[in-house]
Motif scaffolding. Structure first.
Motif, short mmCIF file in Angstrom:
data_model
loop_
_atom_site.label_atom_id
_atom_site.label_comp_id
_atom_site.label_asym_id
_atom_site.label_seq_id
_atom_site.Cartn_x
_atom_site.Cartn_y
_atom_site.Cartn_z
N UNK A 132 4.15 7.38 0.75
CA UNK A 132 4.12 6.10 0.07
C UNK A 132 2.86 5.86 -0.75
N UNK A 133 1.72 6.30 -0.23
CA UNK A 133 0.46 6.04 -0.94
C UNK A 133 0.41 6.69 -2.32
N UNK A 165 0.80 -1.23 0.00
CA UNK A 165 0.00 0.00 0.00
C UNK A 165 0.83 1.28 0.00
N UNK A 166 1.94 1.29 0.77
CA UNK A 166 2.73 2.53 0.83
C UNK A 166 4.23 2.31 1.00
N UNK A 203 -7.76 3.21 -3.51
CA UNK A 203 -7.10 3.34 -2.20
C UNK A 203 -5.99 4.38 -2.22
N UNK A 204 -5.49 4.71 -3.41
CA UNK A 204 -4.36 5.63 -3.50
C UNK A 204 -4.78 7.09 -3.52
N UNK A 205 -5.85 7.38 -4.25
CA UNK A 205 -6.26 8.77 -4.43
C UNK A 205 -7.74 8.94 -4.10
N UNK A 206 -8.03 9.77 -3.12
CA UNK A 206 -9.42 10.03 -2.73
C UNK A 206 -10.18 10.69 -3.88
N UNK A 260 0.88 2.83 -10.11
CA UNK A 260 -0.28 2.09 -10.62
C UNK A 260 -0.79 2.71 -11.91
N UNK A 261 -0.78 4.04 -11.99
CA UNK A 261 -1.18 4.72 -13.23
C UNK A 261 -0.22 4.34 -14.35
#
Length: 380
Positions: free
Chosen positions: A145-146, A136-137, A218-221, A153-154
């Motif tokens: 880390x997130x 995750x981070x 989970x990475x970007x709100x 991931x992008x």
């Protein structure tokens, strides 16, 4: 004098695939490797956990009496229980030593003998938590880390899409296309390595795209909210429903067991039943039941009862609109739980392939670089 080769769209895609892959290789290797391990997180933890054997007997204790036993012997606040659809399995109570705790602790109780087993953390739990934090981070502070994992991931999404484009030959004919479906194991190691990257990457790409698209939640709100806006429903909606409950001091309050019986009558099918007891915030029973005969072990129906036994609301998963169904399965789609053991095996293999792609891709680049340098020396 030789004419310079035109810089084609395919060459552009190849360069994007190459340099983004090299730039993000180490991070993607870590994220994919930890993802491979985390696919079977629950199974690994259960394998190393201390056994708590339950043997079926003539009569079970009531949930009410078991909850009272937990309160009396340990001073726990009991907030809920999960009842398995298995006569030889323990009840899992959710307890808190202090009501201010955001999350409770799981305690196993033998429904026949009232024996209590508070599961202790094992080395497997610590190992899996480390894998989770890496995934995750990257073991960094979450604020650092997130987003790094999110950006990686992008990039992974771009690599997957560009990889699909490059998988197709310049001239699309069945004779040339079919070569991308197999690995020439009898060829030299460079060709085998190329086929491992090209062919295995193609087979895994659909699953990897699903993992990447869902993982960004989970990475970007902002991504999560944007995706929810497009889908027309909130993602990861953990809010509790609000009911206008009339307080009547003369009304008869039902027991835990009576509430569970009513829930099983309404949700009348075999399956695991998770119960959240009434509390100061929400003075009603909340039930979540997983149908053993359903297409997915991750989907559930919900039921809400007030303390008098009146049904407040029933939510059947199959009756929800498609957008709400998709939002509800974002997590199992990412982790591989969506179809149980079968999908976990598929995801494990896909993640294993994804872990190998940065390695095989770097070797392809290195071999081409060596070949180019050798050619330049020959020309000189």
């Amino acid at each position: 004098m030789r004419n310079k080769k035109k810089y084609t769209f395919r060459k552009f895609i190849n360069d994007v695939h190459l340099w983004l892959g090299l730039a993000s290789g180490i991070i993607l290797f870590i994220v994919c490797f930890t993802g491979t391990v985390l696919v079977f997180e629950l199974e690994i933890k259960e394998f190393f956990a201390e056994d708590f054997i339950v043997e079926a007997q003539v009569e079970k204790q009531t949930v009410t009496s078991l909850a009272e036993e937990l309160k009396a012997s340990n001073g726990f606040y009991v907030t809920g229980v999960t009842l398995p659809n298995n006569e030889n399995a323990a009840y899992t109570f959710l307890v808190k030593e202090d009501l201010k705790q955001p999350r409770g602790t799981k305690v196993l109780v033998n429904p026949y003998t009232k024996a209590i087993h508070k599961a202790e953390k094992t080395k497997a739990d610590a190992f899996m938590f480390t894998m989770f934090k890496l995934h995750r981070w990257l073991l960094l502070d979450t604020t650092i880390g997130r987003p790094i994992v999110g950006v990686a991931t992008i990039i992974f999404l771009i690599l997957a899409i560009s990889g699909i484009v490059l998988w197709f030959p310049k001239r699309v004919k069945w004779k040339t296309v079919k070569q991308g479906f197999k690995i020439k194991t009898k060829a030299n190691w460079k060709r085998v390595n190329h086929d491992l990257h090209n062919t295995l990457g193609f087979y895994a790409c659909i699953f990897l795209l699903v993992m990447a698209v869902t993982g960004l939640c989970w990475s970007f709100e902002s991504y999560r909210e944007g995706l929810g806006y497009i889908m027309g429903t909130k993602i990861f909606d953990r809010s509790s429903p609000e009911f206008l409950l009339e307080h009547n001091s003369d009304a008869t309050t039902i027991s835990y067991d009576e509430a569970i019986q009513l829930a099983n009558q309404t949700l009348n099918y075999p399956g695991e039943l998770a119960v959240t007891f009434p509390n100061q915030k929400n003075n009603y029973y909340s039930f979540r039941k997983y149908n053993d005969n359903n297409w997915s072990p991750s989907t559930s129906d919900k039921l809400f009862l007030d303390t008098t036994g009146t049904v407040l609301k029933v939510e059947y998963f199959d009756e929800k609109p498609l957008n709400q169904k998709l939002a509800a399965v974002i997590k199992p789609l990412h982790t591989g739980d969506i179809f149980g053991t079968f999908s976990k095996i598929v995801y494990f293999l896909a993640c294993l392939i994804a872990t190998s792609l940065p390695v095989t891709g770097t070797l392809i680049w290195w071999n081409k670089l060596k070949k180019k340098k050798k050619k330049e020396k020959t020309v000189k």
